[in-house]
Design a protein around this motif. Sequence first.
Motif, PDB file in Angstrom:
ATOM      1  N   ASN A  44       0.846  -1.195   0.000  1.00 48.53           N
ATOM      2  CA  ASN A  44       0.000   0.000   0.000  1.00 48.53           C
ATOM      3  C   ASN A  44       0.883   1.247   0.000  1.00 48.53           C
ATOM      4  O   ASN A  44       1.506   1.586   1.009  1.00 48.53           O
ATOM      5  N   GLN A  45       0.939   1.933  -1.129  1.00 52.14           N
ATOM      6  CA  GLN A  45       1.838   3.080  -1.271  1.00 52.14           C
ATOM      7  C   GLN A  45       1.546   4.166  -0.244  1.00 52.14           C
ATOM      8  O   GLN A  45       2.462   4.728   0.364  1.00 52.14           O
ATOM      9  N   GLY A  46       0.286   4.480  -0.041  1.00 51.29           N
ATOM     10  CA  GLY A  46      -0.070   5.526   0.912  1.00 51.29           C
ATOM     11  C   GLY A  46       0.354   5.188   2.323  1.00 51.29           C
ATOM     12  O   GLY A  46       0.870   6.046   3.051  1.00 51.29           O
ATOM     13  N   ALA A  47       0.143   3.932   2.725  1.00 54.47           N
ATOM     14  CA  ALA A  47       0.522   3.516   4.072  1.00 54.47           C
ATOM     15  C   ALA A  47       2.033   3.582   4.264  1.00 54.47           C
ATOM     16  O   ALA A  47       2.532   3.998   5.325  1.00 54.47           O
ATOM     17  N   VAL A  48       2.782   3.187   3.245  1.00 49.39           N
ATOM     18  CA  VAL A  48       4.246   3.236   3.330  1.00 49.39           C
ATOM     19  C   VAL A  48       4.728   4.677   3.443  1.00 49.39           C
ATOM     20  O   VAL A  48       5.614   4.994   4.247  1.00 49.39           O
ATOM     21  N   GLU A  49       4.159   5.563   2.659  1.00 48.08           N
ATOM     22  CA  GLU A  49       4.545   6.970   2.721  1.00 48.08           C
ATOM     23  C   GLU A  49       4.255   7.569   4.098  1.00 48.08           C
ATOM     24  O   GLU A  49       5.066   8.323   4.638  1.00 48.08           O
ATOM     25  N   GLN A  50       3.112   7.233   4.665  1.00 49.07           N
ATOM     26  CA  GLN A  50       2.771   7.752   5.990  1.00 49.07           C
ATOM     27  C   GLN A  50       3.758   7.261   7.040  1.00 49.07           C
ATOM     28  O   GLN A  50       4.180   8.015   7.927  1.00 49.07           O
ATOM     29  N   PHE A  51       4.146   5.993   6.939  1.00 46.76           N
ATOM     30  CA  PHE A  51       5.100   5.429   7.890  1.00 46.76           C
ATOM     31  C   PHE A  51       6.449   6.146   7.791  1.00 46.76           C
ATOM     32  O   PHE A  51       7.026   6.565   8.804  1.00 46.76           O
ATOM     33  N   PHE A  52       6.961   6.310   6.586  1.00 47.54           N
ATOM     34  CA  PHE A  52       8.265   6.947   6.417  1.00 47.54           C
ATOM     35  C   PHE A  52       8.223   8.415   6.825  1.00 47.54           C
ATOM     36  O   PHE A  52       9.180   8.942   7.398  1.00 47.54           O
ATOM     37  N   ASP A  53       7.122   9.075   6.551  1.00 48.68           N
ATOM     38  CA  ASP A  53       6.977  10.475   6.928  1.00 48.68           C
ATOM     39  C   ASP A  53       6.982  10.637   8.446  1.00 48.68           C
ATOM     40  O   ASP A  53       7.594  11.567   8.987  1.00 48.68           O
ATOM     41  N   ALA A  54       6.325   9.689   9.129  1.00 47.51           N
ATOM     42  CA  ALA A  54       6.225   9.784  10.589  1.00 47.51           C
ATOM     43  C   ALA A  54       7.496   9.328  11.294  1.00 47.51           C
ATOM     44  O   ALA A  54       7.927   9.937  12.275  1.00 47.51           O
ATOM     45  N   GLU A  55       8.111   8.253  10.815  1.00 52.22           N
ATOM     46  CA  GLU A  55       9.220   7.626  11.539  1.00 52.22           C
ATOM     47  C   GLU A  55      10.608   8.055  11.069  1.00 52.22           C
ATOM     48  O   GLU A  55      11.571   7.959  11.816  1.00 52.22           O
ATOM     49  N   ARG A  56      10.735   8.472   9.816  1.00 55.93           N
ATOM     50  CA  ARG A  56      12.006   8.939   9.259  1.00 55.93           C
ATOM     51  C   ARG A  56      13.180   7.984   9.552  1.00 55.93           C
ATOM     52  O   ARG A  56      14.187   8.375  10.165  1.00 55.93           O
ATOM     53  N   PRO A  57      13.102   6.742   9.129  1.00 59.22           N
ATOM     54  CA  PRO A  57      14.230   5.829   9.361  1.00 59.22           C
ATOM     55  C   PRO A  57      15.491   6.309   8.654  1.00 59.22           C
ATOM     56  O   PRO A  57      15.428   6.795   7.522  1.00 59.22           O
ATOM     57  N   GLU A  58      16.614   6.163   9.327  1.00 58.45           N
ATOM     58  CA  GLU A  58      17.894   6.556   8.745  1.00 58.45           C
ATOM     59  C   GLU A  58      18.510   5.442   7.905  1.00 58.45           C
ATOM     60  O   GLU A  58      19.267   5.700   6.972  1.00 58.45           O
ATOM     61  N   ALA A  59      18.209   4.211   8.257  1.00 62.63           N
ATOM     62  CA  ALA A  59      18.701   3.050   7.518  1.00 62.63           C
ATOM     63  C   ALA A  59      17.557   2.070   7.318  1.00 62.63           C
ATOM     64  O   ALA A  59      16.679   1.940   8.175  1.00 62.63           O
ATOM     65  N   VAL A  60      17.568   1.377   6.168  1.00 67.39           N
ATOM     66  CA  VAL A  60      16.504   0.424   5.847  1.00 67.39           C
ATOM     67  C   VAL A  60      17.122  -0.884   5.352  1.00 67.39           C
ATOM     68  O   VAL A  60      17.955  -0.883   4.446  1.00 67.39           O
ATOM     69  N   PHE A  61      16.696  -1.979   5.966  1.00 65.31           N
ATOM     70  CA  PHE A  61      16.983  -3.315   5.451  1.00 65.31           C
ATOM     71  C   PHE A  61      15.697  -3.812   4.800  1.00 65.31           C
ATOM     72  O   PHE A  61      14.718  -4.097   5.483  1.00 65.31           O
ATOM     73  N   LEU A  62      15.689  -3.925   3.470  1.00 63.56           N
ATOM     74  CA  LEU A  62      14.483  -4.321   2.752  1.00 63.56           C
ATOM     75  C   LEU A  62      14.484  -5.836   2.557  1.00 63.56           C
ATOM     76  O   LEU A  62      14.916  -6.364   1.534  1.00 63.56           O
ATOM     77  N   ALA A  63      13.988  -6.540   3.570  1.00 61.55           N
ATOM     78  CA  ALA A  63      13.947  -7.999   3.556  1.00 61.55           C
ATOM     79  C   ALA A  63      12.539  -8.535   3.336  1.00 61.55           C
ATOM     80  O   ALA A  63      12.337  -9.750   3.311  1.00 61.55           O
ATOM     81  N   ALA A  64      11.567  -7.654   3.173  1.00 60.98           N
ATOM     82  CA  ALA A  64      10.186  -8.088   2.958  1.00 60.98           C
ATOM     83  C   ALA A  64       9.997  -8.544   1.523  1.00 60.98           C
ATOM     84  O   ALA A  64      10.459  -7.886   0.591  1.00 60.98           O
ATOM     85  N   ALA A  65       9.313  -9.674   1.345  1.00 59.63           N
ATOM     86  CA  ALA A  65       9.061 -10.198   0.006  1.00 59.63           C
ATOM     87  C   ALA A  65       8.072 -11.349   0.093  1.00 59.63           C
ATOM     88  O   ALA A  65       7.920 -11.966   1.149  1.00 59.63           O
TER      89      ALA A  65
END
Length: 314
Positions: A44-65
């Motif tokens: 869900n693009q909107g949900a992901v954008e809201q999460f990043f906007d609120a939490e502002r992670p400095e590093a991301v491990f993209l292990a979801a699949a």
Amino acid sequence: MNKTSRIFVAGHRGLVGSAIVRRLRADDFSQLLLRSSAELDLRNQGAVEQFFDAERPEAVFLAAARVGGIHANDTYPADFIRDNLQIQTNVIDAARRFGTTKLLFLGSSCIYPKHAPQPMPESCLLTGPLEPTNEWYAIAKIAGVKMCQAYRRQYQFNAVAAMPTNLYGPGDNFNLQNSHVLPALIRKFHEAKLRGDAEVVVWGTGTPRREFLHVDDLADACLFLMQHYEGEQPVNIGWGEDVTIQELAGLIQEAVGFAGKLRFDTSKPDGTPRKLLDVSVLKAQGWAPRIGLRDGIAATYRWFLEHQGDYRSS
């Protein structure tokens, strides 16, 4: 990335993500951002954008699949290509736009051609046809690698890509319909032992060769890359040695203690004849795995025995 960096581990409840979380916590990283799929649908693009906007992670491990073995890939091709494209597109784009300093994208060794040179170097990407039984997943992962490269070139976004070999370990999926070969065989041998069966049937001829890496070694390599690698080219992560499926079955039979015989069902597909990664790039940078296959299988079987009530083994 330091001990107080805000770190988002996407897919933290899966095989790879949970291992990365264990590794980060063991090294005292204290600001881990973790969301289950129920809490945050990465498709869900909107949900992901809201999460990043609120939490502002400095590093991301993209292990979801969305992952699975030959049967799952062949049965649900639309799900595999759609879900993986959505997940990685949403996360990589939001990370760039909301200030993430560095992102590690986890691909797969299946991105390489079916008849790639063995061992497979990173440079053989897109040099030949893919294995048909998992091309949908492979194409999605190739798109993720290329998206990281494109965002690096156009936006100077520090996204790196790692290509792990076949993985196994605690937290694996032991479902006989959609799991990978190693956990599936652990469950098959275990249940055959309990029933007192005379034999266990293994798909295919037993001749394909596969490389296996314990997921805790992968997690260690991922942390190493986040701290030391800045390149555009994907980096292979593997053991550098392989075994036949027949040899793998023998190791699992030994670990489980099954006294019966093996029978290979040659009417079932073998998949790619061989998948061995060239790990010279990562080795040259100073990283090497530590958990051998025999010890890793034994430890994984012990984990399976302790977690048979878990939903992933149903």
